[in-house]
Design a protein around this motif. Structure first.
Motif, PDB file in Angstrom:
ATOM      1  N   MET A  47       3.839  -7.592  -1.060  1.00 55.92           N
ATOM      2  CA  MET A  47       3.216  -7.064   0.074  1.00 55.92           C
ATOM      3  C   MET A  47       1.975  -7.352   0.426  1.00 55.92           C
ATOM      4  N   GLU A  89       4.038  -4.946   4.389  1.00 54.79           N
ATOM      5  CA  GLU A  89       2.477  -5.194   4.685  1.00 54.79           C
ATOM      6  C   GLU A  89       2.068  -3.536   4.540  1.00 54.79           C
ATOM      7  N   CYS A  90       1.025  -3.091   3.969  1.00 54.80           N
ATOM      8  CA  CYS A  90       0.329  -1.996   3.967  1.00 54.80           C
ATOM      9  C   CYS A  90      -1.232  -2.050   4.577  1.00 54.80           C
ATOM     10  N   LYS A  91      -1.310  -1.283   5.496  1.00 59.44           N
ATOM     11  CA  LYS A  91      -2.890  -1.380   6.068  1.00 59.44           C
ATOM     12  C   LYS A  91      -3.621  -0.139   5.794  1.00 59.44           C
ATOM     13  N   LYS A  92      -4.543  -0.096   5.359  1.00 58.09           N
ATOM     14  CA  LYS A  92      -5.479   1.125   4.985  1.00 58.09           C
ATOM     15  C   LYS A  92      -6.577   1.186   5.899  1.00 58.09           C
ATOM     16  N   ILE A 138       6.790   5.318   5.672  1.00 55.39           N
ATOM     17  CA  ILE A 138       7.464   4.283   5.340  1.00 55.39           C
ATOM     18  C   ILE A 138       8.997   4.780   5.798  1.00 55.39           C
ATOM     19  N   ARG A 167      -1.775  -6.764   1.523  1.00 60.66           N
ATOM     20  CA  ARG A 167      -2.859  -5.579   1.482  1.00 60.66           C
ATOM     21  C   ARG A 167      -3.827  -5.992   2.592  1.00 60.66           C
ATOM     22  N   PRO A 214       8.385  -2.465   1.861  1.00 62.01           N
ATOM     23  CA  PRO A 214       7.556  -2.773   3.096  1.00 62.01           C
ATOM     24  C   PRO A 214       6.881  -4.262   3.054  1.00 62.01           C
ATOM     25  N   GLN A 264      -2.781   5.048   6.301  1.00 64.61           N
ATOM     26  CA  GLN A 264      -2.184   4.075   5.804  1.00 64.61           C
ATOM     27  C   GLN A 264      -1.102   4.015   6.912  1.00 64.61           C
ATOM     28  N   TRP A 265      -0.907   2.480   7.307  1.00 62.67           N
ATOM     29  CA  TRP A 265      -0.184   2.262   8.091  1.00 62.67           C
ATOM     30  C   TRP A 265       0.870   1.059   7.558  1.00 62.67           C
ATOM     31  N   TRP A 266       2.267   1.363   7.723  1.00 66.39           N
ATOM     32  CA  TRP A 266       3.128   0.288   6.874  1.00 66.39           C
ATOM     33  C   TRP A 266       4.042  -0.356   8.131  1.00 66.39           C
TER      34      TRP A 266
END
Length: 269
Positions: A68, A168-171, A159, A70, A166, A145-147
């Motif tokens: 994934m 990608e995780c965008k913080k 999620i 980050r 997932p 946090q967006w997934w």
């Protein structure tokens, strides 16, 4: 009855003060005026991908090698006329983006994020000197946090139940700007100061992630400080000065727009 005070109308009667209503809230955040900051430009930073498809292909290659992806982005807040403004980038006059980017596979989360912020916004060479030039970023708490469930454009603030891996995780992190700071933006991008009311409920222009920022910041109370370091307004009890028109401001950059621009409706993130 009202009297004119501090550039606006103010009632001669004191307000009725309610009982204490600040329990269970995070500490009050102090915001400094936009005029405290210095803005410049530096060499172009072309987008890595010429198209959305190329960007998704690179995401797929990253996932196959490292898992994934980050991604870290910062919500940088200051104020103009006692109203919070968010600093963000505009690419090719179309795509709005918070400062930050994806981390390299071996990067530490916070140190890697600071490095990506410096790539975008730190001044270079001897263009500037003095206070605020090389101050380290103060990374605050995670606000969202967006997934990205699949190799596609859509990201979600949760999620989906059927997704176990997932892509990608965008913080999004809160970044409280210091009293002064020097920022330089690549010439092919614009650095904007966007008022909260412009972002609110404006998914058509800014997309779901950026238009949600007013919701994310609503948990905070703010102190608005003037150029001399004096608190001139607080939340609640103070707002924009009457008669002052607040709008998005272009702070720097935008000299060479138009190359490899991916529109915000084409790619969420």
């Amino acid at each position: 009855m009202s009297t004119v005070a501090q550039g606006g109308l103010q009632s001669q009667y004191s307000p009725i003060l309610p009982r204490h209503f600040n329990s269970q809230q995070p500490p009050t955040v102090r915001l400094y005026p936009l005029s405290n900051y210095t803005f410049g430009t530096k060499e172009n930073q072309p987008e890595e991908d010429p198209s959305v498809l190329a960007r998704l292909k690179r995401l797929e290659e990253h996932y196959e090698q490292h898992g994934m992806r980050r991604t870290c982005e910062g919500i940088l807040v200051c104020h103009e006329h006692n109203h919070p403004h968010i600093l963000m980038l505009q690419i090719a006059n179309a795509f709005f983006k918070l400062p930050g980017d994806y981390l390299q596979a071996g990067d530490d989360e916070i140190e890697g994020f600071k490095a990506r912020l410096n790539e975008r916004l730190a001044p270079v060479g001897s263009q500037f000197s003095g206070e605020g030039v090389n101050d380290e970023w103060q990374i605050g708490e995670t606000l969202a946090q967006w997934w990205r469930p699949n190799f596609e454009t859509f990201m979600y603030p949760f999620i989906p139940a059927h997704v176990t891996r997932p892509k990608e995780c965008k913080k999004l992190y809160f970044i409280q700007l210091p009293r002064s700071k020097v920022l330089s933006v690549p010439k092919n991008m614009k650095l904007l100061a966007v008022p909260l009311f412009e972002l609110y409920d404006n998914t058509a222009r800014y997309g779901p992630q950026l238009s949600a920022i007013p919701h994310l910041l609503s948990r905070y109370n703010f102190e608005f400080v003037d150029e001399n370091g004096h608190v001139v307004a607080t939340t609640p009890g103070g707002g924009p000065i009457d008669g002052v028109k607040l709008q998005t401001k272009v702070l720097a950059g935008g000299e060479h727009q138009g190359q490899n621009g991916i529109k915000d409706e084409d790619m969420d993130g």
